[in-house]
Motif scaffolding. Structure first.
Motif, PDB file in Angstrom:
ATOM      1  N   ASP A   1      44.834 -34.570 -10.200  1.00  0.00           N
ATOM      2  CA  ASP A   1      45.455 -35.892 -10.245  1.00  0.00           C
ATOM      3  C   ASP A   1      46.758 -35.909  -9.439  1.00  0.00           C
ATOM      4  O   ASP A   1      47.055 -36.892  -8.749  1.00  0.00           O
TER       5      ASP A   1
ATOM      6  N   GLN B   1      37.914 -44.450  -6.673  1.00  0.00           N
ATOM      7  CA  GLN B   1      38.474 -45.197  -7.802  1.00  0.00           C
ATOM      8  C   GLN B   1      39.992 -45.109  -7.774  1.00  0.00           C
ATOM      9  O   GLN B   1      40.563 -44.034  -7.571  1.00  0.00           O
TER      10      GLN B   1
ATOM     11  N   ASN C   1      43.415 -45.422  -9.884  1.00  0.00           N
ATOM     12  CA  ASN C   1      43.824 -45.270 -11.278  1.00  0.00           C
ATOM     13  C   ASN C   1      45.319 -45.497 -11.404  1.00  0.00           C
ATOM     14  O   ASN C   1      46.095 -45.176 -10.499  1.00  0.00           O
TER      15      ASN C   1
ATOM     16  N   SER D   1      34.507 -39.909 -15.020  1.00  0.00           N
ATOM     17  CA  SER D   1      35.001 -40.621 -16.202  1.00  0.00           C
ATOM     18  C   SER D   1      34.618 -39.884 -17.487  1.00  0.00           C
ATOM     19  O   SER D   1      35.425 -39.784 -18.423  1.00  0.00           O
TER      20      SER D   1
END
Length: 653
Positions: free
Chosen positions: A116, A454, A456, A534
């Motif tokens: 991340d 995606q 986030n 996910s």
């Protein structure tokens, strides 16, 4: 005269307690910072003057905003230093370094946070336009010896921003120092209304502060009408600070923002690293800034300019041909004009002569070409690269890529330093995000997972890792060649060898013309990867849909299970992927067409009418041959087999 072995004469600006601005009391801090900054500025004026000369030699005199410095504008035949510098910078910066966070003995959750943080780095570099600013900093380092990028927290919006600092606005005194200095000053020229909005509690002091004197080369009053000089002072800590009970750190490191007589910002600085990142084309032997590529080629460029001026003067002198008219020719001078087809009549025995002397010998022109070649050699590039000419015999994209790789080996140190500025900038940004999260525990950051496509939004505290638990490494944004022809050629060869499929081919071919096609091709895979990611991230099951590419989902899920197992993900989350795999297989089985029913059997025969076994059946007789057909036309008969007997004539009749 100073001789070796004797103590140097005393100096008026020897360091003393009055220079230790970081130890000053709050009431005397502004005056101490301004005094120390001006003293350091005067001590480093020679370096700043040399840096400005380099920019002018490069051909960009936009740095000369004041009236205190005049540039000697000479007639230039060609600025080869600028061409060479631009070539070096383009070759060094063609690969975009990408910081990647790697854990140190971290578990699966730490590895997820590291991914991340890596994706966050990609997003913040894009939003701050890091790569274009890094290219400008790399050009500064080639011209002035150092390029600076400064991440900071915007006082009003409380978010991370990125600024490029000009080399001569970073003030430090490193004369005679082997190690870099511990304190630095940054000269900021700020708009008064904007600064008053950022620090409203000091609006009156900012408004009263005088504008910089237009005699300074860096502050022309015509360019900066309502501005103020702000000094930023940074002192690195002498050692590890002492953590207090309230969580703060006691340290002698300090960072201040000072305008005239007011302190806009005063905070402890307990980091061993500088708050800004630098890049240097050539590593310095001592001090902070490295050598300048412009300075290495400046004598050759100056000689080239002077020779070009002499050649230009010679051309001006000899470009007007001379008529040699004997006195006995009796020609009217008014008849000698520059009209086309003019006829001159003369009475004397000798006609007029046209004399056009050679402006300069050929050796002068050859010497100028030699100087041009040596300029490119001094900087370290080939003249072919600087002039965008392709060497003869190099036709394929792969060959051009190899040629560029070979000739750029001289700048391997420059390339490594350019990668280093990406790591240092990212590390400084992380420190700022930690500071913002300490001020606001709900502070969020936005990042994009390029694999799943995606975007986030997540709290920084949920992805932040302890500084001792990870390292930042840099990798190129793409391992493929940067040359489009070479990249397409390599991808095509990989597709022909079936190392990659057509979907991956379009996904990796990030050429603008194929961007929309690549997005459509990679959509099925991104949808599957997003659902798998996910489940691993949240621990909640997401069922597959019938409109998915189910065969692709089987393959990607198997790979994700193997990857999660290697990363030691929690067993309950890997089980979610296994359940997903079972459900995908069930959907595939449901979509298969039903097998056709077996044909019905005929009526059963009575036992007495049963057919004899197959080995007792008489052999099948070939069809009869109509009369009149010769034997050789009998189908299937061997050549030596006699024809069957003909029936009696009465039967035929």
């Amino acid at each position: 005269m100073q001789t070796y072995g004797n103590p140097p004469p005393p100096r008026d600006d020897q360091p003393s307690a009055r220079h230790r601005w970081w130890l000053a009391e709050d009431s005397e801090l502004a005056q101490a910072v301004v005094g120390a900054a001006e003293a350091c500025d005067n001590a480093s004026m020679a370096r700043q003057q040399r840096q400005i000369d380099n920019y002018c030699m490069y051909g960009d005199d936009s740095v000369l905003t004041g009236n205190a410095y005049e540039i000697n504008r000479r007639r230039l035949e060609g600025n080869h230093i600028a061409n060479a510098i631009d070539t070096v910078v383009s070759e060094v910066t063609q690969t975009k370094p990408r910081p990647m966070v790697v854990t140190i003995n971290g578990d699966w959750f730490d590895q997820q946070r590291a991914r991340d943080m890596t994706h966050y780095g990609d997003a913040i570099f894009h939003s701050l336009d890091f790569y274009s600013k890094a290219v400008e900093a790399a050009r500064d380092s080639a011209i002035a010896g150092i390029g600076i990028l400064y991440p900071y927290i915007h006082p009003t919006y409380r978010k991370v921003c990125l600024r490029r600092i000009l080399p001569f606005h970073l003030v430090y005194d490193d004369q005679g120092m082997t190690d870099p200095p511990r304190e630095y000053f940054i000269r900021h020229i700020c708009d008064k209304p904007e600064l008053m909005a950022q620090y409203p509690e000091h609006a009156d002091v900012i408004d009263r502060a005088p504008s910089p004197d237009n005699a300074a080369w860096w502050a022309d009053a015509h360019a900066y009408r309502d501005v103020v000089l702000v000094w930023e002072a940074i002192r690195l800590p002498s050692g590890p600070g002492k953590e207090l009970e309230d969580g703060s750190v006691e340290t002698d490191g300090r960072r201040c923002l000072v305008v005239n007589e007011a302190v806009l910002l005063d905070e402890p600085y307990d980091h061993a690293e500088l708050p800004f990142a630098v890049v240097r084309a050539i590593k310095p032997v001592c001090g902070v800034a490295g050598a300048s590529l412009v300075e290495r080629a400046e004598p050759l460029q100056t000689e080239h300019n002077e020779l070009s001026e002499r050649l230009q003067d010679a051309w001006y002198l000899c470009s007007s041909p001379i008529f040699l008219v004997p006195r006995a020719a009796n020609i009217e001078k008014g008849h000698v004009v520059n009209d086309v087809g003019t006829m001159l009549e003369y009475d004397g025995p000798q006609p007029p002569a046209w004399y056009a002397p050679t402006p300069m010998t050929g050796d002068a022109y050859r010497w100028r070409e030699k100087l041009k070649e040596e300029i490119y050699e001094a900087v370290g590039v080939s003249q072919l690269s600087a002039t965008s000419l392709k060497p003869k015999g190099l036709d394929s994209g792969r060959a051009l890529q190899v040629y560029n790789d070979v000739q750029s080996r001289r700048f391997i140190g420059f390339e490594r330093d350019f990668e280093g500025i990406a790591i240092d900038t990212y590390s400084a940004i992380v420190r700022l995000e930690v500071q913002l999260s300490q001020e606001d525990p709900d502070h969020e950051v936005v990042y994009e997972n390029k694999q799943t496509g995606q975007t986030n939004r997540i709290k920084w505290s949920e992805i932040d890792l302890e500084a001792d638990n990870y390292r930042v490494r840099v990798f190129p944004a793409s391992a493929f060649p940067e040359n489009p022809a070479a990249k397409i050629e390599m991808l095509q060869s990989m597709r022909d060898r079936e190392d990659i499929d057509s979907d991956t081919f379009y996904e990796l071919l990030d050429v603008p013309d194929f961007e929309s096609a690549a997005g459509r091709v990679s959509a099925p895979r991104q949808l599957i990867l997003r659902q798998l990611d996910s489940m691993l991230r949240t621990g909640e099951y997401v069922a597959p849909d019938t409109y998915m590419d189910l065969e692709l989902a089987i393959r990607e899920t198997v790979i994700s299970i193997q990857r999660a197992t290697l990363d030691e993900a929690p067993e309950e989350r890997i089980q979610l992927l296994r359940d997903f795999l079972v459900d995908v297989q069930a959907l595939i089985d449901e979509a298969k067409p039903a097998e056709p029913a077996a044909p019905p059997m005929g009526p059963e025969m009575p036992p007495g009418d049963m057919m004899p076994p197959g080995d007792m059946m008489p052999p099948e007789m070939p069809p009869g041959v109509p009369p009149g057909i010769p034997p050789e036309t009998y189908p299937g008969a061997p050549p030596d087999m006699p024809p069957p007997p003909l029936p009696p004539e009465e039967m035929v009749a």
